[in-house]
Design a protein around this motif. Structure first.
Motif: not given
Length: 375
Positions: A362-374
């Motif tokens: 992967a070229l990205s530093a972080s793999a996709a996560q299921l993120d949440s915003i309050p």
């Protein structure tokens, strides 16, 4: 210079195909899914109907419109003869009369207006000795299939910009914003970071059917926002696919997203030099099918599991089970097991990847996560 490396590759391909000349045309529409011959061979993104002409001996010309853009073309493509071409078919016809080719390979964009395509065909057909013409887009795509060190550095920088844009999204996204307001904020942020062009799909829903361009919809608590972020840096695009919820994600949604992450991992394991694109697509579909989503691993629910990144070359092409392209060290593309789930809707999960000597990285530093915003 990467463009001269590709010219040498195309020169050999022309000779092998028995072609005297290559003519590649581009207009002001630059798709990250297409090969642009002017970018590939000249390092130049046209602002009007323009062309690159390459003779089998390696000598090349760049026909540029509008006139006032020729200084930029000369600066970016010093290895080519740059000519003003306010009327491209007329200028191309004049050059071809001088060169007198007996056979020509052509590469025209799908977006080219029909009227311009007809006039270009006429300019070839009305030469004193009309040359034999063949479609040669595959030759220039092949010339740019493997990234040079400079292009890989550009892909990494485009990826860094994409990830920074997503982190900015997480900071500013809130209920009450319209999709287009959030999108314009992100696009401006990435432009400041050095990306002059971005292909952005970004939309939200309580139950997404797919991802689409941003519209006027107001973000609400319980929404799932999808973001396909695709900036460019020095003519090299990159893309990340992200999913974020406004408010806490349900356990079922977390389970489904975890399945997408497992599919991505399986695709990465299968994508190695010598394997085919189809191998990687099958590996991802297998995981999703075993997870109960087999009926949704085909149209109209999904199309491909990734794709190449133009504008230099879109190889290895769509990540699909019917693509026999062999993966080579140095290829860069997006791998995304994006998926519609009947219980939680469509979600995005994907990264730009490089085929290294041991496999996909992967070229990205972080793999996709299921993120949440309050919310």
């Amino acid at each position: 210079m990467a463009a001269t490396h590709r010219i040498a590759h195309l020169q050999r391909a022309l000779q092998a195909a028995g072609l005297d000349l290559f003519v590649g045309v581009a207009d002001a529409y630059h798709s990250f899914l297409d090969c642009d011959p002017l970018v590939a061979l000249g390092g130049f993104r046209a602002m009007g109907p323009s062309a690159v002409v390459l003779r089998a001996d390696g000598e090349g010309w760049l026909l540029v419109a509008p006139r006032w853009d020729t200084p930029r073309a000369r600066a970016q493509a010093p290895h080519l003869h740059v000519l003003e071409a306010p009327d491209l078919p007329v200028a191309l016809g004049q050059l071809l009369r001088q060169l007198g080719p007996k056979s020509v390979g052509t590469a025209y964009p799908e977006s080219m207006p029909a009227g311009l395509a007809d006039r270009l065909a006429d300019c070839l057909g009305t030469l004193p000795q009309p040359p034999r013409t063949v479609e040669a887009s595959a030759l220039v795509r092949r010339a740019g299939a493997v990234k040079t060190a400079d292009e890989l550095a550009d892909a990494r920088e485009a990826t860094r910009i994409a990830e920074a844009g997503y982190l900015h999204l997480l900071e500013v996204m809130r209920p009450g914003m319209r999709e287009f307001e959030l999108a314009s904020d992100i696009l401006h942020f990435m432009k400041v970071l050095g990306s002059p062009d971005n292909f952005l799909l970004m939309s939200a829903s309580q139950h997404n059917q797919a991802v689409r361009p941003p519209g006027r919809r107001v973000l609400e608590r319980g929404d799932v926002l999808l973001a396909e972020i695709t900036p460019v840096y020095n003519n090299q695009f990159s893309q990340i696919c992200r999913t974020v919820t406004l408010g806490a994600a349900s356990e079922r949604r977390k389970e489904r997203f975890s399945l997408l992450q497992s599919a991505y991992a399986a695709g990465m394991a299968a994508a190695r030099p010598g394997a085919t694109v189809a191998d990687a697509a099958r590996a991802m579909n297998r995981v999703l099918t075993e997870g109960g989503l087999g009926a949704y691993c085909r149209p109209p629910y999904m199309r491909v599991r990734g794709h190449g990144l133009g504008t230099i070359s879109q190889l290895p092409g769509d990540v699909a089970e019917d693509n026999p392209t062999v993966l080579e060290e140095g290829m860069v593309f997006v791998m995304h097991p994006n998926q519609y789930c009947p219980d939680v809707g469509y979600m995005l999960c994907g990264e730009p990847v490089l085929i290294g000597p041991e496999g996909a990285v992967a070229l990205s530093a972080s793999a996709a996560q299921l993120d949440s915003i309050p919310a």
